[in-house]
Write a protein that holds these residues in place. Sequence first.
Motif, mmCIF file in Angstrom:
data_model
loop_
_atom_site.group_PDB
_atom_site.id
_atom_site.type_symbol
_atom_site.label_atom_id
_atom_site.label_comp_id
_atom_site.label_asym_id
_atom_site.label_seq_id
_atom_site.Cartn_x
_atom_site.Cartn_y
_atom_site.Cartn_z
ATOM 1 N N SER A 246 0.803 -1.316 0.150
ATOM 2 C CA SER A 246 0.037 -0.084 -0.044
ATOM 3 C C SER A 246 1.069 1.285 -0.028
ATOM 4 C CB SER A 246 -0.849 0.071 1.142
ATOM 5 O OG SER A 246 -0.203 0.447 2.297
ATOM 6 N N LEU A 247 2.234 1.110 0.379
ATOM 7 C CA LEU A 247 2.963 2.260 0.480
ATOM 8 C C LEU A 247 3.530 2.559 -0.840
ATOM 9 C CD1 LEU A 247 5.140 1.493 3.635
ATOM 10 C CD2 LEU A 247 3.320 3.065 3.311
ATOM 11 N N TRP A 248 3.678 1.570 -1.821
ATOM 12 C CA TRP A 248 4.053 1.655 -3.094
ATOM 13 C C TRP A 248 3.045 1.279 -4.272
ATOM 14 C CZ3 TRP A 248 8.662 4.042 -3.439
ATOM 15 C CH2 TRP A 248 9.512 4.129 -2.242
ATOM 16 N N LYS A 249 2.251 2.313 -4.347
ATOM 17 C CA LYS A 249 0.916 1.666 -5.189
ATOM 18 C C LYS A 249 1.572 1.697 -6.849
ATOM 19 C CE LYS A 249 -2.628 3.856 -2.765
ATOM 20 N NZ LYS A 249 -2.674 2.918 -1.853
ATOM 21 N N ASN A 250 2.704 2.077 -7.232
ATOM 22 C CA ASN A 250 3.160 2.116 -8.549
ATOM 23 C C ASN A 250 3.939 1.020 -8.806
ATOM 24 O OD1 ASN A 250 4.991 3.213 -7.145
ATOM 25 N ND2 ASN A 250 5.823 4.604 -8.754
ATOM 26 N N ARG A 251 4.378 0.074 -7.697
ATOM 27 C CA ARG A 251 5.272 -1.077 -7.633
ATOM 28 C C ARG A 251 4.368 -2.162 -7.911
ATOM 29 N NH1 ARG A 251 10.238 0.589 -4.658
ATOM 30 N NH2 ARG A 251 10.662 2.470 -5.869
ATOM 31 N N PHE B 296 16.929 4.481 3.325
ATOM 32 C CA PHE B 296 16.420 4.093 4.309
ATOM 33 C C PHE B 296 15.562 5.237 5.267
ATOM 34 C CE2 PHE B 296 16.880 3.621 9.187
ATOM 35 C CZ PHE B 296 16.323 2.369 9.343
ATOM 36 N N TYR B 297 16.360 6.537 5.173
ATOM 37 C CA TYR B 297 15.499 7.852 5.518
ATOM 38 C C TYR B 297 14.402 7.987 5.041
ATOM 39 C CZ TYR B 297 14.452 12.472 6.155
ATOM 40 O OH TYR B 297 13.931 13.887 6.251
ATOM 41 N N TYR B 298 14.283 7.811 3.674
ATOM 42 C CA TYR B 298 13.088 8.247 2.930
ATOM 43 C C TYR B 298 12.063 7.004 3.247
ATOM 44 C CZ TYR B 298 15.426 11.852 0.174
ATOM 45 O OH TYR B 298 15.864 12.992 -0.009
ATOM 46 N N ARG C 281 8.356 7.619 4.920
ATOM 47 C CA ARG C 281 7.001 7.270 3.869
ATOM 48 C C ARG C 281 6.319 6.472 4.980
ATOM 49 N NH1 ARG C 281 5.534 5.892 -1.364
ATOM 50 N NH2 ARG C 281 7.293 6.989 -2.155
ATOM 51 N N ILE C 282 6.909 5.450 5.726
ATOM 52 C CA ILE C 282 6.133 4.536 6.675
ATOM 53 C C ILE C 282 5.533 5.416 7.669
ATOM 54 C CG2 ILE C 282 6.238 2.729 8.442
ATOM 55 C CD1 ILE C 282 8.727 1.635 6.658
ATOM 56 N N ILE C 283 6.330 6.332 8.126
ATOM 57 C CA ILE C 283 5.677 7.255 9.422
ATOM 58 C C ILE C 283 4.369 8.109 9.079
ATOM 59 C CG2 ILE C 283 6.383 9.025 11.149
ATOM 60 C CD1 ILE C 283 8.961 7.749 11.482
ATOM 61 N N ASN C 284 4.777 8.403 7.896
ATOM 62 C CA ASN C 284 3.599 9.574 7.343
ATOM 63 C C ASN C 284 2.274 8.800 6.474
ATOM 64 O OD1 ASN C 284 4.823 11.739 8.120
ATOM 65 N ND2 ASN C 284 6.164 11.884 6.255
ATOM 66 N N SER C 285 2.422 7.393 6.762
ATOM 67 C CA SER C 285 1.353 6.712 6.050
ATOM 68 C C SER C 285 0.212 6.504 6.783
ATOM 69 C CB SER C 285 1.849 5.298 5.726
ATOM 70 O OG SER C 285 2.077 4.447 6.672
ATOM 71 N N ASN C 286 -0.869 5.993 6.277
ATOM 72 C CA ASN C 286 -2.097 5.671 7.120
ATOM 73 C C ASN C 286 -2.356 4.466 7.888
ATOM 74 O OD1 ASN C 286 -3.269 8.306 6.496
ATOM 75 N ND2 ASN C 286 -4.111 7.483 4.607
ATOM 76 N N GLU D 47 1.532 -1.661 12.652
ATOM 77 C CA GLU D 47 2.060 -2.085 11.196
ATOM 78 C C GLU D 47 3.391 -1.190 11.005
ATOM 79 O OE1 GLU D 47 -1.782 -3.235 8.463
ATOM 80 O OE2 GLU D 47 -1.557 -1.350 9.060
ATOM 81 N N LYS D 48 2.946 0.007 11.223
ATOM 82 C CA LYS D 48 4.239 1.002 11.029
ATOM 83 C C LYS D 48 5.701 0.265 11.936
ATOM 84 C CE LYS D 48 1.665 5.213 10.537
ATOM 85 N NZ LYS D 48 1.392 6.675 10.982
ATOM 86 N N LEU D 49 5.339 0.182 13.017
ATOM 87 C CA LEU D 49 6.435 -0.266 13.941
ATOM 88 C C LEU D 49 7.080 -1.683 13.463
ATOM 89 C CD1 LEU D 49 5.294 0.172 17.410
ATOM 90 C CD2 LEU D 49 7.082 1.526 16.481
ATOM 91 N N SER D 50 6.169 -2.497 12.938
ATOM 92 C CA SER D 50 6.552 -3.743 12.227
ATOM 93 C C SER D 50 7.519 -3.419 11.032
ATOM 94 C CB SER D 50 5.603 -4.623 12.170
ATOM 95 O OG SER D 50 5.080 -5.085 13.170
ATOM 96 N N LEU D 51 6.961 -2.706 10.082
ATOM 97 C CA LEU D 51 7.728 -2.555 9.065
ATOM 98 C C LEU D 51 9.179 -1.660 9.207
ATOM 99 C CD1 LEU D 51 4.977 -1.574 6.645
ATOM 100 C CD2 LEU D 51 6.485 -3.492 6.383
#
Length: 96
Positions: free
Chosen positions: A14-19, A60-62, A66-71, A76-80
């Motif tokens: 869901s973080l990478w819709k174009n992948r 890694f920074y990006y 991206r994870i932190i700013n996601s919905n 899920e954020k912590l696991s990723l």
Amino acid sequence: MEHSFSVLLEAYRSLWKNRSLTTEKLNEQESQSLLYETIAKELRDEMSHPRTRQSPEIKFYYAIKRIINSNLSEQEKLSLIHIHINVMEQLTTPRA
């Protein structure tokens, strides 16, 4: 509450819709393997042209941003983020 790798793979997707990641039904071990391989590919910036690739540290920074700013849910954020840290450590640890 620990998430299954199938759920985390969907969250990552869901973080990478174009992948494009495989849409076939995978078992837990296959989902884990695909998730780790895909994150390693992301951190090595393999989707970019070789002349424009950024270092794993920058990627890694990006990725974390991206994870932190996601919905995604906090778990899920912590696991990723934890998985990204594991993969990053594998990529940057010198091999003997």
